[in-house]
Design a protein around this motif. Structure first.
Motif, PDB file in Angstrom:
ATOM      1  N   SER A 240      -3.692  -9.754  -5.947  1.00 27.36           N
ATOM      2  CA  SER A 240      -3.990  -8.678  -4.984  1.00 27.36           C
ATOM      3  C   SER A 240      -4.793  -9.191  -3.788  1.00 27.36           C
ATOM      4  O   SER A 240      -4.858  -8.529  -2.766  1.00 27.36           O
ATOM      5  CB  SER A 240      -4.666  -7.488  -5.657  1.00 27.36           C
TER       6      SER A 240
ATOM      7  N   GLY B  60     -10.778  -4.436  -4.498  1.00 25.29           N
ATOM      8  CA  GLY B  60      -9.984  -5.658  -4.702  1.00 25.29           C
ATOM      9  C   GLY B  60      -8.532  -5.388  -5.017  1.00 25.29           C
ATOM     10  O   GLY B  60      -7.744  -6.292  -5.250  1.00 25.29           O
TER      11      GLY B  60
ATOM     12  N   ARG C 251      -9.080  -8.853   5.220  1.00 30.44           N
ATOM     13  CA  ARG C 251     -10.540  -8.835   5.075  1.00 30.44           C
ATOM     14  C   ARG C 251     -11.088 -10.231   4.822  1.00 30.44           C
ATOM     15  O   ARG C 251     -12.241 -10.494   5.091  1.00 30.44           O
ATOM     16  CB  ARG C 251     -10.939  -7.927   3.901  1.00 30.44           C
ATOM     17  N   LYS C 252     -10.254 -11.114   4.267  1.00 31.33           N
ATOM     18  CA  LYS C 252     -10.803 -12.391   3.835  1.00 31.33           C
ATOM     19  C   LYS C 252     -10.147 -13.614   4.439  1.00 31.33           C
ATOM     20  O   LYS C 252     -10.699 -14.284   5.292  1.00 31.33           O
ATOM     21  CB  LYS C 252     -10.750 -12.482   2.315  1.00 31.33           C
TER      22      LYS C 252
ATOM     23  N   VAL D  52      -4.215  -5.692   2.984  1.00 28.25           N
ATOM     24  CA  VAL D  52      -5.572  -5.179   3.225  1.00 28.25           C
ATOM     25  C   VAL D  52      -6.620  -6.208   2.808  1.00 28.25           C
ATOM     26  O   VAL D  52      -7.540  -6.521   3.566  1.00 28.25           O
ATOM     27  CB  VAL D  52      -5.799  -3.851   2.453  1.00 28.25           C
ATOM     28  N   GLU D  53      -6.454  -6.787   1.635  1.00 26.74           N
ATOM     29  CA  GLU D  53      -7.441  -7.766   1.155  1.00 26.74           C
ATOM     30  C   GLU D  53      -7.346  -9.074   1.950  1.00 26.74           C
ATOM     31  O   GLU D  53      -8.362  -9.673   2.286  1.00 26.74           O
ATOM     32  CB  GLU D  53      -7.245  -8.031  -0.343  1.00 26.74           C
TER      33      GLU D  53
ATOM     34  N   PHE E 119       0.848  -1.199   0.000  1.00 20.19           N
ATOM     35  CA  PHE E 119       0.000   0.000   0.000  1.00 20.19           C
ATOM     36  C   PHE E 119       0.879   1.244   0.000  1.00 20.19           C
ATOM     37  O   PHE E 119       0.530   2.284   0.522  1.00 20.19           O
ATOM     38  CB  PHE E 119      -0.980   0.000   1.185  1.00 20.19           C
TER      39      PHE E 119
ATOM     40  N   GLU F 220     -12.252  -0.685   1.795  1.00 20.26           N
ATOM     41  CA  GLU F 220     -12.746  -1.163   0.492  1.00 20.26           C
ATOM     42  C   GLU F 220     -11.784  -0.644  -0.582  1.00 20.26           C
ATOM     43  O   GLU F 220     -11.634   0.566  -0.744  1.00 20.26           O
ATOM     44  CB  GLU F 220     -14.167  -0.592   0.286  1.00 20.26           C
ATOM     45  N   THR F 221     -11.119  -1.547  -1.282  1.00 18.71           N
ATOM     46  CA  THR F 221     -10.112  -1.089  -2.252  1.00 18.71           C
ATOM     47  C   THR F 221     -10.433  -1.547  -3.673  1.00 18.71           C
ATOM     48  O   THR F 221      -9.561  -1.513  -4.542  1.00 18.71           O
ATOM     49  CB  THR F 221      -8.708  -1.627  -1.870  1.00 18.71           C
TER      50      THR F 221
ATOM     51  N   LYS G 162      -2.989   5.200  -9.031  1.00 12.25           N
ATOM     52  CA  LYS G 162      -2.826   3.764  -8.752  1.00 12.25           C
ATOM     53  C   LYS G 162      -3.668   2.871  -9.666  1.00 12.25           C
ATOM     54  O   LYS G 162      -3.282   1.746  -9.954  1.00 12.25           O
ATOM     55  CB  LYS G 162      -3.125   3.467  -7.283  1.00 12.25           C
TER      56      LYS G 162
ATOM     57  N   PRO H 111      -6.235   1.337   7.304  1.00  9.56           N
ATOM     58  CA  PRO H 111      -7.527   1.937   7.637  1.00  9.56           C
ATOM     59  C   PRO H 111      -8.095   1.277   8.892  1.00  9.56           C
ATOM     60  O   PRO H 111      -7.998   0.058   9.058  1.00  9.56           O
ATOM     61  CB  PRO H 111      -8.400   1.598   6.429  1.00  9.56           C
TER      62      PRO H 111
ATOM     63  N   PRO I 259      -5.755   1.291  -0.173  1.00  9.96           N
ATOM     64  CA  PRO I 259      -6.838   2.171   0.298  1.00  9.96           C
ATOM     65  C   PRO I 259      -6.640   3.625  -0.153  1.00  9.96           C
ATOM     66  O   PRO I 259      -5.536   4.023  -0.528  1.00  9.96           O
ATOM     67  CB  PRO I 259      -6.739   2.056   1.825  1.00  9.96           C
TER      68      PRO I 259
END
Ligand code: SF4
Lengths: 402, 139
Positions: free
Chosen positions: A300, B107, A309-310, A305-306, A105, B104-105, A246, A327, B111
């Motif tokens: 990704s 995917g 989340r998962k 971050v991803e 990031f 929420e990015t 990005k 975040p 961020p």
């Protein structure tokens, strides 16, 4: 002379005054470097399940957590030496783990393309000796890499730039905010709206091709004229630019192609982020976001971050504080899985960690190799004695315990 | 021009765009003590243009609540010493600014750290501490 591990400039002209095995004073550092080298007030102590424990137990418990996890992730790495990073990669391979670093990031998009040779680049020493036009784009070097302008880019009298900034160099800032760096670029500050970089790039490409750009034509033509005259130019790509484009990062490639005398320099913050990116690239062909599963799979989904989340069910953090830098909305996921934290200092992440393992401060209590933002290898020195294990030793012990 | 209903309410709420930046004094404080008062002073702070502050009836030293779908924080307002045209306010990147960033990015994994939209209103509460930002996540 020793090297400062405060940022990816890795200034190697630092003198330290040591008294009672503590760094009492540093010379030549910026404020950030001095603070890093003098150390934090809250050293981390070993703990298991939020209770003080000894380091042996902490390592054992960490190994057990990783072993029991179906989908562990190893994260951090940009504040670790190259030796620790290589050990980390071996650990990730052994455990078929997901691996990512802070470049995910940060400047990963750019470093990846630089290692793939999609951009012309050069060393900071080339810039000091030859550069006449410097573009700080979305980069406030004065605050992020504070000795950049004085050691390498604007103020030095380099081989071909004996008249320094007074006559031989032009500094340009393109930014949303009139940063401290922009203030130095008097008369050459181009203020853009947030997310305005793409439009700026397109207009600049028009101006460089001799067309009248749709956006701020007068200013763009004036900027294009300065850039075209450059004998040796550098574009310092900061996070402001990287974040802004990005979703369409490759738009920077045709712009760089239109500026054959320019080099692209990634403005990296953490002192050895590039070291990790290079090591993983060498091993897998990718700079970050991989899962080792026989071979390395890049996606990704494997970004911190991803993944948080998962998919992951345990997280090893080395020299980073995701709770502070991600975040806040991602943090509940992080708080729901066992976290192992290896760091010299107490961090927000260490405060919720199931296991904490303190390590020595690289560049102060332990030496090692690092890679500067331009790709040059720089050695860190050990300045004082310490009883802490370094992060490579901790990772090796973890590997043995698995 | 319509009637500015906001000015008749106790604490009118405005929408504000915020971008983040780095500050060497904050970076120094972080290295030394991320739980210290100095780090909070440099982080729990919103820097605004004079124009925007006048428009929103704010003064340096006021505290404001910044809130959006992802979180909320109370921070201190400071007038920018720079020549800012307004329309955008600034926070040094920190857990306080990150409280307002979506995870929420699309995917993609990056961020929108520098592209924050929030509601801003004047409040009397103290600035949010790091402890309270952390509070709900302790195990
Ligand atoms: S510019 Fe970076 S490497 Fe140089 S002294 Fe400052 S923090 Fe250390």
């Amino acid at each position: 002379m020793v090297t400062c591990p405060g940022c990816a400039l890795l200034c190697d002209d630092i003198e330290v005054v040591v008294e009672n095995n503590r760094i009492k004073e540093t010379r030549n550092t910026c404020r950030r470097g001095a603070a890093r080298m003098k150390g934090c007030v809250n050293r981390l102590a070993p703990s298991v399940a939020q209770k003080p424990d000894d380091i042996e137990n902490a390592i054992k418990k960490a190994a057990a957590i990783l072993q029991n996890a179906k989908s562990p992730m190893l994260f951090g790495w940009s504040n670790s030496t190259c030796e620790a990073q290589l050990e980390g990669i071996q650990l990730a391979k052994k455990m078929s783990a997901i691996m990512d670093d802070t470049s995910s990031f940060c400047q990963g998009l750019l470093i990846e393309r630089i290692l793939q040779k999609k951009f012309r680049t050069c060393t900071l020493d080339d810039i000091r000796n030859k550069a006449d036009v410097l573009v700080y784009w979305g980069s406030d070097a004065q605050d992020s890499q504070p000795r950049h302008l004085s050691r390498f880019s604007y103020f030095p009298r380099g081989e071909l730039r004996q008249r320094g900034y007074e006559e031989d160099r032009i500094a340009i800032a393109i930014d949303v905010r009139e940063s401290n760096t922009a203030k130095i670029c008097k008369g050459h500050f181009y203020r853009i709206p947030p997310k305005g970089d793409r439009e700026f790039i397109l207009a600049l490409m028009d101006a460089l091709s001799g067309k009248v750009p749709a956006y701020e034509p007068k200013k763009m033509l004036e900027l294009a004229a300065i850039l075209k005259k450059a004998e040796f130019g550098a574009i310092f790509v900061g996070l402001g630019l990287t974040y802004s484009i990005k979703d369409d990062f490759d738009i920077l490639i045709p712009l760089a192609d239109k500026l054959p005398n320019f080099n692209i320099m990634p403005m990296v913050g953490h002192y050895n982020m590039r070291g990790f990116n290079e090591a993983l690239f060498k091993e897998t062909g990718f700079v970050n976001r991989v899962k080792f599963d026989g071979k390395a799979i890049h996606d990704s989904r494997y970004s911190i971050v991803e993944a948080l989340r998962k998919s992951i069910d345990a997280l090893l953090v080395v020299g980073s504080d995701p709770l502070s830098s991600l975040p806040r909305s991602v943090i509940p996921h992080l708080a729901n899985i066992p976290v192992i934290c290896i760091d010299p200092c107490v961090t927000l992440t260490s405060k919720i960690a199931a296991v904490t393992i303190p390590c020595a401060v690289s560049g102060v209590e332990t030496g090692g190799s690092t890679v500067r933002m331009d790709g040059k290898r720089v050695e860190l020195s050990k300045c004082i004695e310490s009883n802490y294990l370094n992060d490579k030793e901790i990772l090796a012990r973890l590997m043995e315990a698995l | 021009m319509g009637i500015d209903v906001g000015k008749y309410l106790k604490s009118p709420e405005y929408e504000i765009k915020i971008t983040t930046y780095r500050d060497i004094f904050q970076a120094e404080a972080l290295e030394c003590d991320r739980f210290g008062a100095e780090y909070m002073k440099h982080s729990a702070c919103l820097v605004m243009s004079k124009n925007d502050m006048v428009k929103m009836g704010l003064k340096t030293g006021n505290r404001v609540k910044l809130a959006n779908n992802y979180g909320s924080v109370v921070v201190e307002v400071r007038e920018s010493k720079r020549d800012e045209p307004g329309g955008i306010a600034f926070m040094v990147n920190s857990p306080w600014s990150n409280a307002l960033v979506s995870d929420e990015t699309g995917g993609k994994g990056i961020p929108e750290f520098k592209n924050i939209t929030a509601r801003i209103s004047l409040v009397k509460d103290e600035a949010t501490t790091l402890e309270s930002l952390m509070g709900s996540f302790r195990k």
